[in-house]
Design a protein around this motif. Structure first.
Motif, PDB file in Angstrom:
ATOM      1  N   GLY A 249      -6.856  13.414   8.343  1.00 44.10           N
ATOM      2  CA  GLY A 249      -6.199  12.833   7.167  1.00 44.10           C
ATOM      3  C   GLY A 249      -5.187  11.772   7.551  1.00 44.10           C
ATOM      4  N   PRO A 250      -4.794  10.961   6.589  1.00 39.25           N
ATOM      5  CA  PRO A 250      -3.887   9.864   6.899  1.00 39.25           C
ATOM      6  C   PRO A 250      -2.439  10.108   6.485  1.00 39.25           C
ATOM      7  N   GLY A 251      -1.520   9.543   7.273  1.00 39.15           N
ATOM      8  CA  GLY A 251      -0.135   9.337   6.873  1.00 39.15           C
ATOM      9  C   GLY A 251       0.102   7.838   6.930  1.00 39.15           C
ATOM     10  N   VAL A 252       1.312   7.392   6.614  1.00 36.30           N
ATOM     11  CA  VAL A 252       1.540   5.940   6.585  1.00 36.30           C
ATOM     12  C   VAL A 252       1.305   5.269   7.934  1.00 36.30           C
ATOM     13  N   GLU A 253       1.593   5.986   9.028  1.00 30.51           N
ATOM     14  CA  GLU A 253       1.397   5.355  10.348  1.00 30.51           C
ATOM     15  C   GLU A 253      -0.080   5.088  10.611  1.00 30.51           C
ATOM     16  N   ARG A 254      -0.922   6.013  10.163  1.00 29.29           N
ATOM     17  CA  ARG A 254      -2.363   5.846  10.383  1.00 29.29           C
ATOM     18  C   ARG A 254      -2.907   4.738   9.485  1.00 29.29           C
ATOM     19  N   LEU A 255      -2.347   4.670   8.290  1.00 27.81           N
ATOM     20  CA  LEU A 255      -2.733   3.605   7.369  1.00 27.81           C
ATOM     21  C   LEU A 255      -2.333   2.249   7.959  1.00 27.81           C
ATOM     22  N   ALA A 256      -1.162   2.221   8.606  1.00 25.56           N
ATOM     23  CA  ALA A 256      -0.695   0.985   9.236  1.00 25.56           C
ATOM     24  C   ALA A 256      -1.662   0.566  10.346  1.00 25.56           C
ATOM     25  N   GLU A 257      -2.192   1.572  11.058  1.00 25.60           N
ATOM     26  CA  GLU A 257      -3.155   1.277  12.120  1.00 25.60           C
ATOM     27  C   GLU A 257      -4.400   0.597  11.540  1.00 25.60           C
ATOM     28  N   GLU A 258      -4.884   1.148  10.414  1.00 25.14           N
ATOM     29  CA  GLU A 258      -6.046   0.536   9.760  1.00 25.14           C
ATOM     30  C   GLU A 258      -5.713  -0.888   9.298  1.00 25.14           C
TER      31      GLU A 258
ATOM     32  N   LEU B 186       0.863  -1.182   0.000  1.00 22.27           N
ATOM     33  CA  LEU B 186       0.000   0.000   0.000  1.00 22.27           C
ATOM     34  C   LEU B 186       0.897   1.229   0.000  1.00 22.27           C
ATOM     35  N   PHE B 187       0.679   2.080  -0.984  1.00 25.21           N
ATOM     36  CA  PHE B 187       1.534   3.248  -1.156  1.00 25.21           C
ATOM     37  C   PHE B 187       0.784   4.514  -0.773  1.00 25.21           C
ATOM     38  N   LEU B 188       1.398   5.305   0.109  1.00 24.41           N
ATOM     39  CA  LEU B 188       0.850   6.619   0.455  1.00 24.41           C
ATOM     40  C   LEU B 188       2.041   7.535   0.685  1.00 24.41           C
ATOM     41  N   ASN B 189       2.137   8.574  -0.125  1.00 24.52           N
ATOM     42  CA  ASN B 189       3.344   9.396  -0.041  1.00 24.52           C
ATOM     43  C   ASN B 189       3.236  10.457   1.049  1.00 24.52           C
ATOM     44  N   ARG B 190       3.006  10.001   2.271  1.00 20.49           N
ATOM     45  CA  ARG B 190       2.923  10.929   3.398  1.00 20.49           C
ATOM     46  C   ARG B 190       3.478  10.283   4.649  1.00 20.49           C
ATOM     47  N   ARG B 191       4.540  10.876   5.164  1.00 24.86           N
ATOM     48  CA  ARG B 191       5.130  10.354   6.393  1.00 24.86           C
ATOM     49  C   ARG B 191       4.232  10.710   7.571  1.00 24.86           C
ATOM     50  N   GLY B 192       4.417   9.992   8.680  1.00 26.35           N
ATOM     51  CA  GLY B 192       3.747  10.336   9.915  1.00 26.35           C
ATOM     52  C   GLY B 192       2.368   9.720  10.042  1.00 26.35           C
ATOM     53  N   TYR B 193       1.628  10.187  11.067  1.00 25.13           N
ATOM     54  CA  TYR B 193       0.311   9.634  11.369  1.00 25.13           C
ATOM     55  C   TYR B 193      -0.784  10.453  10.687  1.00 25.13           C
ATOM     56  N   ALA B 194      -0.715  11.766  10.851  1.00 24.39           N
ATOM     57  CA  ALA B 194      -1.727  12.626  10.232  1.00 24.39           C
ATOM     58  C   ALA B 194      -1.082  13.947   9.820  1.00 24.39           C
ATOM     59  N   PRO B 195      -1.429  14.446   8.641  1.00 25.32           N
ATOM     60  CA  PRO B 195      -0.792  15.667   8.141  1.00 25.32           C
ATOM     61  C   PRO B 195      -1.288  16.933   8.834  1.00 25.32           C
TER      62      PRO B 195
END
Ligand code: ADP
Ligand code: ZN
Length: 724
Positions: free
Chosen positions: A487-496, A421-430
């Motif tokens: 909004g999501p970052g990769v950490e939040r996506l990882a949580e999902e 899963l690709f999301l070009n945003r570091r962190g949990y939420a922008p």
């Protein structure tokens, strides 16, 4: 100033922001030539510089200071000096600033320091311990090792080795100053090439045998086996006794890749990048200057190594924006590799699955040869790409994956395959927002929101690095527990992902979570299927070969389109095609699913149809009609200062000084999209010119006589890639 008079003088270029070279006297006992590295006095200090010009003749009573000493290193080649001047001219910078790039290992200018190894002397220590025993065993057999190596191999602390030296059980032996580099074997690990690869390799070999400057673009789909093809070009250059430089956009990611080079040529290549220790840096520098390091795999600054007989540069992933240097001299590595080849009369090979429009334009105009690899290697097929229309998709609040995408991921995992899963945003939420008063957490020093990094429990500014703890109460209204991530970052996506697939072994690839050796290991483990699901930022788009990966999901395809960058379309296509291209590289077919709110966008539609040529033709047409690169030239001027008013006044003063030119347009000044960074206010100009215009002359004429005083700064960016 000394009153000494000298028979001759030399002009020495120093690695400093000075307008030109400085003159020094040559003491009678010294002979100096152009290109020699010298130490000279500058104010109270000594500095290393390069003899740039030798005016010769009688310097009479010129009140000059003398050159302190000549350094014991091969002189800088004339072509290298011309290269430095070329860059300074093209990027409207100072030669001294460019020279600094070529003096990145000052310690290497001189003989290598003596190294000592230790071997068993035959005497035994008075008291033998198991630890000592292990050291003596290692020291007794085979090659001679340094103290630190002995300690490492025996698994003991350095004091154990020292103790044995002191007692005379180990005796010192002088080692060759630098550990040598093994000579590559050109046929060693050569794979049997497919017919397509063989045809491409033959074309490259023919190009190299013609000698002289040529450029070839290997334009091959992801997984087509471009690497094996340019290895053949490297083998040809090596067989002719030349050195080879292989440039990569991000050397940190290359553990897997270095091993591949080593396997192919039965010799570990020399590496060159910013993360190296000084000692290793010096070793490589000396070996390159001596012509002993035959293959260097390097990041952009490797161009400035003191090449003795470079005969080929390969620029892999030539489309990567990381090749553009963003601080210091703002040169583009790919472009300068081509310039270097032309100044030194040797060929350059560019490779990409998603070539830049610049390179395709040069192919179109017959300047570059085009080497096409349309199919994946072996039985692998390109992934099928499907769009998911997020305006209609079923998405639960607080989740980011549509049920379509989640369903596909779940199915892939069930089949025992890997998904990405690709999301070009570091962190949990922008963005972090107060639900009571609407306050948004912003950086004090930048015009940017703070990004929550939940893993480290901080808010961070991605522009200046400022970090603060996540507050308990809203700093604006004082309400407790009202701050909410948006909004999501990769950490939040990882949580999902963890909630959806608790059994899956999950890897998160983001530069702030993992780097250096840990990153290399993680990439290696992913390739070997130690993880089922990979969540990553653009780190995952970089040419990795993950044979078990069959599904690539792009969580938000629209992010890179929403910028002021004239290359946004091209960049988005490259990123999405590269991410999709990670899927299906092994035995099983791959698929890519792209979540977008813009499914009718021509770019998205072309991706889904697999119509790359249609998309590129359209993008070219847009650039042509707008006079944008590669059809026109751009340069940016960035004005900054700590005081908002003074900065604006300075920008407006510069605007009034703009020379009139028929064909060159100046846009701005306007506040930069990123109008405040590290407490500095920023304004921008954009200069637009036709290809044949002399932008450098225009900029020089404009900026001569303009001086940035005090806290004000003026930066020039020729061929800009950032528009922030
Ligand atoms: P690209 O760089 O074009 O994406 P690679 O060069 O990484 O592709 O090749 C993709 C995969 O195919 C790699 O695992 C590589 O080892 C393999 N491969 C490429 N060419 C050959 C060949 N001639 N014989 C065997 N394997 C090959
Ligand atoms: Zn900041």
């Amino acid at each position: 100033m000394s009153d000494e008079s000298f028979k001759t003088t030399v002009d020495v270029l120093l690695p400093l922001a000075l307008p030109g070279a400085y003159s020094y006297g040559v003491p009678d006992h010294m002979t100096l030539d152009e290109g020699d590295y010298v130490a000279v006095p500058l104010g109270p200090r000594q500095m290393i510089g390069v003899v740039w010009k030798k005016p010769g003749g009688d310097a009479g009573s010129a009140r000059l200071r003398p050159v302190a000493r000549r350094l014991d290193a091969p002189p800088m080649a004339a072509a290298h000096r011309r290269f430095i001047e070329w860059i300074a001219h093209y990027y409207v910078d100072l030669p001294g600033n460019v020279l600094r790039l070529a003096l990145r290992a000052p310690g290497a200018l001189g003989a290598a320091p003596q190294r000592l190894g230790y071997r068993a002397s035959g005497a035994l220590p008075a008291k033998m311990t198991p630890q000592r025993q292990r050291v003596m065993e290692v020291a007794g057999e085979g090659p001679v090792f340094m103290a630190s190596e002995l300690a490492d191999m025996a698994g003991v602390g350095s004091s154990v080795v020292k103790g044995l030296v002191k007692e005379g059980a180990l005796k010192a032996v002088a080692l060759p100053a630098d550990a040598p580099f093994r000579a590559p074997q050109v046929m060693a690990g050569k794979l049997g090439l497919s017919a397509g690869q063989e045809a491409a390799a033959a074309e490259l070999r023919a190009m190299l045998s013609q000698r002289g400057f040529h450029v070839a673009l290997i334009d091959g789909v992801t997984g087509s086996g471009k690497t094996e093809v340019y290895f053949e070009a490297m083998a040809t250059a090596l067989a002719a006794g030349r050195q080879v430089l292989l440039l990569l956009p991000e050397i940190a990611l290359t553990g897997q890749f270095l091993a591949r080079v080593e396997e192919r040529f039965a010799a570990a290549p020399a590496e060159w990048h910013s993360g190296m220790r000084p000692r290793e840096r010096e070793r490589v520098w000396r070996a390159v200057a001596a012509g002993e390091a035959k293959i260097v795999v390097g990041a952009r600054s490797a161009l400035f190594l003191p090449w003795k007989m470079l005969g080929l540069i390969v620029v892999d992933e030539e489309h990567e924006p990381a090749y553009k240097q963003s601080d210091g001299v703002s040169y583009h590595t790919r472009d300068m590799a081509v310039v270097y080849g032309s100044l030194n009369d040797f060929p350059v090979v560019l490779a990409s699955a998603t070539p830049s429009l610049e390179s395709l334009y040069n192919v179109e105009r017959g300047r570059y040869r085009h080497i096409h690899l349309p199919d994946r290697h072996g039985r692998a097929e390109l992934p099928a790409i499907k769009l998911i229309d997020m305006r209609r998709a079923e998405v639960t609040a607080g989740r980011w994956l549509s049920e379509d995408l989640a369903g596909e991921v779940g199915a892939a995992l069930e089949r025992g395959e890997q998904a990405l899963l690709f999301l070009n945003r570091r962190g949990y939420a922008p963005l972090t927002l107060c639900r009571a008063c609407g306050h948004r957490m912003a950086c004090r020093d930048c015009s940017a929101w703070l990004v929550e990094h939940r893993f480290r429990n901080i808010l961070q500014c991605h522009h200046c690095g400022h970090v603060e703890p996540v507050p308990e109460t809203c700093p604006a209204c004082g309400a407790v527990g009202t701050l909410a991530p948006v909004g999501p970052g990769v950490e939040r996506l990882a949580e999902e992902a963890r909630a959806r697939w608790p059994e899956a072994r999950l890897a998160v690839l983001s530069s702030d979570l993992v780097h250096g050796r840990a990153l290399t290991t993680l990439i290696h483990d992913i390739a070997h299927h130690a993880y089922d699901l990979i969540i990553g930022t653009q780190l995952v788009a970089k040419g990795h070969h993950f044979p078990h990966l069959t599904l690539a999901g792009i969580v938000d395809a629209d992010l890179a389109l929403e910028t002021a960058d004239p290359r946004a379309g091209e960049r988005t296509w490259q990123l999405l095609a590269q991410v999709a291209g990670r899927a299906g590289r092994g035995d099983r077919p791959g698929r890519a699913l792209i979540q977008t709110h813009l499914p009718e966008h021509p770019l998205m539609a072309a991706l889904e149809r697999g119509d790359r040529d249609g998309f590129l033709a359209q993008e070219m047409a847009i650039r042509r009609s707008a006079g944008l690169p590669p059809y026109g030239r751009l340069a940016a001027l960035i004005v900054s200062g700590t005081d908002a008013n003074a900065t604006e006044r300075f920008a407006r003063l510069i605007a009034r000084r703009a020379p009139r030119a028929q064909d060159i347009k100046v846009l701005g000044p306007a506040p930069a999209p990123l109008s405040l960074v590290r407490g500095r206010h920023r304004w921008r100009f954009l200069v637009k010119a036709p290809r044949e215009a002399d932008v450098q002359a225009f900029l020089r004429a404009w900026l001569s006589g303009i001086e940035a005083k005090g806290a004000l700064r003026l930066a020039v960016d020729v061929d800009p890639y950032s528009f922030l």
